[in-house]
Design a protein around this motif. Structure first.
Motif, PDB file in Angstrom:
ATOM      1  N   ALA A 174      -2.022 -17.824   5.715  1.00  0.00           N
ATOM      2  CA  ALA A 174      -2.138 -16.407   5.361  1.00  0.00           C
ATOM      3  C   ALA A 174      -3.583 -16.134   4.966  1.00  0.00           C
ATOM      4  N   GLU A 201      -6.540 -11.867   1.952  1.00  0.00           N
ATOM      5  CA  GLU A 201      -6.098 -10.548   1.488  1.00  0.00           C
ATOM      6  C   GLU A 201      -4.657 -10.572   0.985  1.00  0.00           C
ATOM      7  N   TYR A 202      -3.908 -11.603   1.366  1.00  0.00           N
ATOM      8  CA  TYR A 202      -2.524 -11.736   0.904  1.00  0.00           C
ATOM      9  C   TYR A 202      -2.535 -12.470  -0.435  1.00  0.00           C
ATOM     10  N   THR A 203      -2.501 -11.706  -1.485  1.00  0.00           N
ATOM     11  CA  THR A 203      -2.618 -12.225  -2.842  1.00  0.00           C
ATOM     12  C   THR A 203      -1.638 -11.510  -3.753  1.00  0.00           C
ATOM     13  N   SER A 204      -1.269 -12.163  -4.833  1.00  0.00           N
ATOM     14  CA  SER A 204      -0.336 -11.553  -5.785  1.00  0.00           C
ATOM     15  C   SER A 204      -1.023 -10.596  -6.748  1.00  0.00           C
ATOM     16  N   LYS A 234      -0.431  -4.037   4.541  1.00  0.00           N
ATOM     17  CA  LYS A 234       0.645  -5.026   4.495  1.00  0.00           C
ATOM     18  C   LYS A 234       0.724  -5.774   3.162  1.00  0.00           C
ATOM     19  N   PRO A 235      -0.389  -6.240   2.585  1.00  0.00           N
ATOM     20  CA  PRO A 235      -0.266  -6.934   1.295  1.00  0.00           C
ATOM     21  C   PRO A 235       0.387  -6.069   0.221  1.00  0.00           C
ATOM     22  N   TYR A 276       4.150  -5.975   0.776  1.00  0.00           N
ATOM     23  CA  TYR A 276       4.777  -7.219   0.316  1.00  0.00           C
ATOM     24  C   TYR A 276       4.892  -7.228  -1.213  1.00  0.00           C
ATOM     25  N   ARG A 277       3.791  -6.907  -1.886  1.00  0.00           N
ATOM     26  CA  ARG A 277       3.782  -6.983  -3.359  1.00  0.00           C
ATOM     27  C   ARG A 277       4.787  -6.032  -3.989  1.00  0.00           C
ATOM     28  N   GLU A 330       2.974 -15.032   4.293  1.00  0.00           N
ATOM     29  CA  GLU A 330       2.205 -13.926   3.721  1.00  0.00           C
ATOM     30  C   GLU A 330       2.914 -13.342   2.502  1.00  0.00           C
ATOM     31  N   ALA A 331       4.228 -13.170   2.604  1.00  0.00           N
ATOM     32  CA  ALA A 331       4.989 -12.633   1.477  1.00  0.00           C
ATOM     33  C   ALA A 331       4.915 -13.570   0.273  1.00  0.00           C
ATOM     34  N   CYS A 365       1.826 -13.311  -1.586  1.00  0.00           N
ATOM     35  CA  CYS A 365       1.766 -12.085  -2.384  1.00  0.00           C
ATOM     36  C   CYS A 365       2.686 -12.140  -3.598  1.00  0.00           C
TER      37      CYS A 365
END
Length: 376
Positions: free
Chosen positions: A171, A174-177, A271-272, A275-276, A296-297, A300
């Motif tokens: 991922a 940019e895919y971060t929590s 998208k991120p 998901y978040r 990716e999910a 996030c």
């Protein structure tokens, strides 16, 4: 070495999984292996995603129509490799040339037409698949996205084991929590999303198993649909009765339409945030070469309910709620359990973040550079 990559997907389909894979390689290769020179050959004059200065772009004129992609793969790309004096040619999708002037690396993300009869399509599709199989047998190395995909490649194409390597995907950063109040709320508003929802984001062809998800929602929606509607993101194709069903009509037929929302295509940058914002991410796919959306999910911080089929279970490990893709009642139960049991959702969230950190584009690219050295 001079490494020359086929840039068809960069020019025509940059936001697909294959396009994003190629862009990630081109972004990281000059960093992890700066001793090499990198060229990407692209057809036509389409705008391209931003690339590092170290990556050189070679554009070639290419017509349109059904045969344009084949002409580019079989003629224009090899000719460019010859002109650029390539030491290694890399085709990052299943479309290698029958004859290459340089040692050839091919990434085969999956062999769907070989393992799923519904995807064998028209005579044109079958002829292209036969061409790709024959050309792949001449590659110095074939890269697979997962061990499950590697096994399919070995059994269906008949290559020696030493010529097929598994290199996992990742991922993006940019895919971060990390919640971004401004961007995340803006994305929620753009798609008119509720405060809480269950998310599906992906394609709608038959192997994605969305029909089973809607069937599972007959159990879930009646219990939690008012609090957690099911949001299905992604462009809906026209139904054709074979690969693409009329899913809004199916939702009405199953009497779940009131708690199901189809929001259409989603911008990559949004998208991120989607998901978040989800209470859970659901991915009922029956077959994947890798399966990026669950990863990716997890990156996030979103609990994932998905299937234990092939590569998906291999990628997510014990960090997701795994269900048999044909067991719709169990899939519904998994969604409900994840949403109503904090101990389950918290566990999946923590394990998902840990699991996602194991996959990085730096590692993917470093192993790819090692493949170039091996084949050269």
């Amino acid at each position: 070495m001079r490494i020359v990559l086929n840039g068809w997907f960069l020019a025509h389909h940059p936001h697909t999984g294959t396009g994003r894979y190629l862009h990630a390689l081109l972004t990281h290769l000059p960093v992890v292996a700066p001793e090499h020179v990198y060229w990407v050959v692209v057809p036509g004059s389409n705008a391209l995603p931003a690339l590092p200065e170290a990556v050189k772009v070679q554009r070639v004129a290419c017509g349109g129509g059904h045969l344009a992609k084949i002409w580019f793969e079989q003629n224009l790309f090899p000719a460019a490799c010859r002109a650029l004096k390539a030491d290694v040619a890399h085709v990052p999708h299943w479309g290698p040339p029958l004859s290459s002037p340089a040692p050839l690396v091919v990434t085969v993300h999956d062999v769907i037409p070989l393992v799923l009869p519904d995807y064998r399509g028209s005579w044109r599709v079958r002829a292209y698949t036969a061409l790709a199989m024959a050309a792949t047998r001449g590659a110095g190395l074939v890269l697979a996205d997962s061990e499950a995909s590697r096994r399919d490649i070995l059994s269906q194409i008949g290559l020696p084991e030493a010529r097929v390597r598994t290199i996992y995907l990742a991922a993006g950063p940019e895919y971060t929590s990390r919640f971004d109040p401004t961007a995340d709320e803006a994305a929620r508003a753009r798609y008119d999303l509720p405060e809480a929802y269950v998310l599906y984001l992906g394609g709608y062809d038959t192997r994605k198993n969305v029909r089973a998800l809607l069937a599972a929602w007959t159990w879930t929606g009646s219990a939690l649909g008012e609090s957690y509607p099911l949001v299905l993101a992604g462009a809906l194709p026209s139904p054709n009765g074979r690969l693409f069903a009329d899913y809004p009509a199916l939702a009405r037929e199953l009497d779940v339409a009131d708690s199901v929302r189809f929001i259409g295509a989603v911008a990559e940058a949004d998208k991120p945030a989607l998901y978040r914002g989800a209470g859970a991410f659901v991915y009922p796919s029956a077959y994947e070469g890798f399966g990026l959306p669950p990863l990716e999910a997890m990156a996030c911080g979103t609990p994932v309910v998905t299937t234990n089929n092939g590569s998906i279970g291999e990628v997510v490990g014990d960090a997701a709620f795994l269900i048999d893709p044909d067991d719709t009642r169990a899939f519904g139960a998994g969604i409900i359990t994840t949403l109503v049991e904090p101990s389950v959702s918290d566990h999946l969230r923590v394990r998902g973040l840990e699991r996602a950190r194991r996959f990085t584009w730096e590692a993917t690219t470093r192993q790819t550079a090692e493949a170039y050295a091996a084949v050269a």
